[in-house]
Design an enzyme around this catalytic site. Structure first.
Site, mmCIF file in Angstrom:
data_model
loop_
_atom_site.group_PDB
_atom_site.id
_atom_site.type_symbol
_atom_site.label_atom_id
_atom_site.label_comp_id
_atom_site.label_asym_id
_atom_site.label_seq_id
_atom_site.Cartn_x
_atom_site.Cartn_y
_atom_site.Cartn_z
ATOM 1 N N SER C 73 -1.503 -4.515 -3.803
ATOM 2 C CA SER C 73 -2.878 -5.034 -3.758
ATOM 3 C C SER C 73 -3.312 -5.331 -2.332
ATOM 4 O O SER C 73 -4.473 -5.142 -1.976
ATOM 5 C CB SER C 73 -2.983 -6.318 -4.594
ATOM 6 O OG SER C 73 -2.715 -6.047 -5.947
ATOM 7 N N LYS C 192 7.490 -6.892 -10.663
ATOM 8 C CA LYS C 192 6.880 -7.755 -9.646
ATOM 9 C C LYS C 192 5.838 -8.600 -10.356
ATOM 10 O O LYS C 192 4.855 -8.071 -10.894
ATOM 11 C CB LYS C 192 6.226 -6.913 -8.540
ATOM 12 C CG LYS C 192 5.456 -7.761 -7.524
ATOM 13 C CD LYS C 192 4.674 -6.927 -6.529
ATOM 14 C CE LYS C 192 3.758 -7.819 -5.683
ATOM 15 N NZ LYS C 192 2.798 -7.010 -4.875
ATOM 16 N N VAL C 235 7.857 -10.421 -2.947
ATOM 17 C CA VAL C 235 6.953 -9.599 -2.151
ATOM 18 C C VAL C 235 5.959 -10.572 -1.544
ATOM 19 O O VAL C 235 5.104 -11.098 -2.242
ATOM 20 C CB VAL C 235 6.257 -8.541 -3.032
ATOM 21 C CG1 VAL C 235 5.318 -7.691 -2.194
ATOM 22 C CG2 VAL C 235 7.289 -7.684 -3.748
#
Lengths: 312, 312, 312, 312
Positions: C73, C192, C235
């Site tokens: 993103s 994730k 992340v």
């Protein structure tokens, strides 16, 4: 370092291990530890069943908890009159050993009613009060309004105040900025956060680290994570229901608890808690209407959540 | 065809124009029309100001409304004790002409408290009661539970019941299926829907068309659209505040009302309503805490919403 | 035990310390560790600025991260064409040492486009792909549909697949039941999770404990809590931006990161990340439209969040 | 006064009855009327089935609609490549009579892609374009960003632009203030509002009454209510599917449509629409993956919604 219950809390905030009742000022009340939020048993007439309440307390007495939350969400307080709320607290105080902390829910929609009920709770023997956010006019309950409300209550309360944010019920989260401001009030001890947003909990711990502000996890589902970011304890219905021995293996316990606990806290609510209580030898029974008993299918699913995780 | 207030309602459901009080059974009570939901004035001590309440009633008497809603959300009922709620209704009934309908809010969290308060409201002179959805345990308030609750209340109520769905406050919409089922109860008259979902309102009208079930719009913001799909009236704070003459030009009125009305209903709430009341010669004053007066900036914005639309 | 970055992870799941590239089958790919999700630099023309991208990679090379997420993103992938998305991955692979893992975002709305892009990402050098939930028809994206989608993609992907749930952007959380089912697929490695619901993360770890399913925290804001309940890494845009040395004091780092990180992830988004990148010597620059640069007030607030916590 | 379809619109805004194609400037395009948003038929291979598309168009030609929406949400545009999107519009234009308006969806996530696709849509024969709000970075899509986006697109578009707000899919409502500002742009014609918030629709009509800004209801579920507060037409999948004759009794039609329409728009989505198309002699067929066909239970429920209301 272990707390009274043997629950290893490897990364929580350190604090002195002073017993709270030996202190002269409210701000030294040490909230750290685990609290069962007790349910309110009813008779078939829906009147409060004080005999069963006392029997439950005897059973809780076998668990080395820090204290009890009386009239939290699991106590169906919105269904009790103000008189009943006080009477239940008085009854619990009579049975509860003096070295156990009694935290009594005293929140009402209006500030004046909350102030009045808080005083009565203190007279009935509460060591501190748990004050939920008013919520009916949720669109108006911004930081300004809530800071005003909790400040008024804390100013007038004879005992320390614990803030209570439970968005699943209130549709409202006590804003972070309001928590940080209120943490400076000498009669506001901490926060019970039942929302479970771990980022927010960590941020609250961080932003209030210069005050002696204590955060309690509002559910066993995120108890270990909350400890990890600095919470000092938790208010955990199921934790105390099924764990009577030592928490030597906290992590395994956490893992085994999360599924049944989530089933109750995110799904079945007080009727689910009361069903599970019966399986562990407590009196559960019916809720007051409009809450209804679990359906047969719900009961079976909940039983599976417990048995799959080795609890029953 | 025009209603009492001259508001053209070109596409609403037709019904007999019988006067509601001349009927012997509750089911014939005709709800059609416009109702101001009255505010509760307080003194500086936050006690109810009965003198100012009565002066407001004199002012409302100049508007040809169908009746009054007492103890709706705009009446700050969650801040009043059960005794105060009944007392306010009794006071209103004494001042209100007999040909005006008095709809009294009697909803509480528990079924038993709602039944008790409903009986007291009827004794105090309410023609029908407005019963809001219980909402604290919102995750548990499914159709099964709510049908049980409202059925219990309607079974035991001496006067007809109007269901009340106000999701902005309760965080909960009374499910469509529950409405359709409850519409069959002989003592349930209709629904005040404050959610404003016009598709849902149209669907409710459609699904209950074989019963004599009446839907009231809970706000002036969607009053005309609700009429258009079959609602029979509305509970509209501002409509009655500023409209004292005929509604010869309903559409223009609707357009001019929507901006200030939305400012109040979606933004400023009861403090906004009370501020506006002062501008129109009513007593508004402060709310009970925790609700706080508008800030200066909010007041100016609201004043602009009224003046831009030619009301002040 | 410490990971490569010196971050103490006292309560995470144990796993073998094998290097991922030495394994012959995809299922043995070890995801544990920290990944910067790289941003995509643009020129004034809004074309991708490959020169600046490479300079950023040189800077990242000074941090001992496990690998990179490309086209997450933070990489503004929804603004890039399929060709650009592949080209950026190819460019990163050429600069990235072979012992660093390259995780490439290949999710599209349709299954067929996702399958095609996944193949191209593998050809361009991705070690595994990160596949976001389709989201436009969010009302239809139930477990049945999503299990079908990810199974099709995993069946046809030449490299292992990491599921990606990011509800703040998609308005959709990959359902727990779907995750548990998909965890059994031999070509699906892990998840994730950017939602940050720590109860859910713990439950996923618990429910998939018999598979070799690995969970990565999608943000530094809840990294330590996620480790605590069994996640294997994260992340984390800001973590890698400002932390170039050892993580000897993980907890203090976590505390200091949470405020600026929350400001970016919950508030300012990619424009905020890119602003902060400039302060740490990376190329940030503008986003593609419609994303706009921070306002002056936003920039100052963000700078304060960094400076108050001792980062700049 | 009746529109082309015989649908009485008793309270909508009046406007000149000029045919849109006879006007020289874009701002005179009259949007009033009803538009089917066409579905995209696929072959078993999931390629676009142009033969069946054309057969559907022949069937639509029997209904006196104002024009067609091509590549709206019901057209599965997020599953098509940019080339496919243009090609479908070109194919429709070739079959569609010149006096029918073709509104083509050209919205993409980035401004640059939207500008490019808009130009191609105009070249392919679109009379105007329907531009959805970008939505992946929904937290950043505030009024400032969206006004910038739509202004860029409108500045560069060869044909008029219709704004498109569809929160059920995008998780984002085009803010009222942005609509009011954008309404002043000479190349922005109107808004297709699929959110169905009738208060907002009325407010938009009121706030843009001095511009020639036209609002279309995005669904048949609230078509009549939208007309009532000033909308000029609607984009209604089912309306055109099952209504081939005159709308002499608009209100009864509205009532009968609302249940099946709600089932599709709020529940079953494009797979539901395509199932219903088959019942009315259109080609529906499968969607592209990940969308899956209705389950048997869903199909039966939908069939009941149609048969209960006398449509099949």
């Amino acid at each position: 370092f272990q707390n009274k219950f043997g629950l290893a809390a490897p990364c929580r905030r350190s604090f002195g291990g002073t017993a709270w009742r030996s202190q002269s000022t409210s701000t030294s009340l040490d909230l750290s530890g685990i609290y069962p939020p007790i349910a309110t048993p009813f008779m078939a007439s829906e009147d409060v069943d004080y005999r069963r309440l006392e029997e439950n307390l005897l059973k809780y007495a076998q668990v080395p908890f820090k204290g009890l939350v009386v009239q939290g969400s699991n106590g169906e307080y919105p269904f009790l009159s103000a008189e009943e709320r006080v009477e239940v607290v008085r009854a619990v105080r009579q049975s509860l050993p003096q070295n156990k902390l009694l935290m009594a829910g005293s929140g009402c929609e209006s500030t004046r009613a909350t102030v009045q009920l808080t005083e009565k709770m203190a007279s009935a023997g509460a060591d501190c009060v748990l004050v939920v956010t008013p919520c009916f006019y949720k669109g108006k309950m911004d930081s300004r309004v809530l800071i005003h409300h909790f400040t008024q209550v804390a100013d007038q309360s004879p005992v320390p105040v614990v803030l209570y944010s439970v968005p699943a019920n209130t549709g409202l989260e006590l804003p972070l900025e309001a928590v940080v401001t209120l943490a400076q009030h000498p009669n506001i001890l901490g926060l019970k956060d039942s929302g479970g947003d771990i980022t927010r909990i960590a941020l609250i711990v961080h932003r209030t680290s210069t005050q002696r502000f204590q955060v309690l996890a509002g559910s066993a589902s995120f108890l270990m994570a909350a400890y990890c970011v600095g919470a000092v304890g938790g208010v955990c219905a199921l934790a105390n229901l099924c764990v009577s021995g030592r928490w030597d293996e906290a992590k395994a316990l956490q893992q085994r608890l999360i599924e049944p606990n989530t089933a109750v806290t995110r799904g079945l609510g007080v009727p689910g808690l009361k069903a599970a209580m019966e399986w562990f030898g407590f009196h559960g029974g019916s809720c007051r209407s409009p809450l209804q008993p679990l359906t047969e299918a719900q009961t079976q699913q909940l039983r599976k959540d417990f048995s799959n995780n080795g609890w029953i």
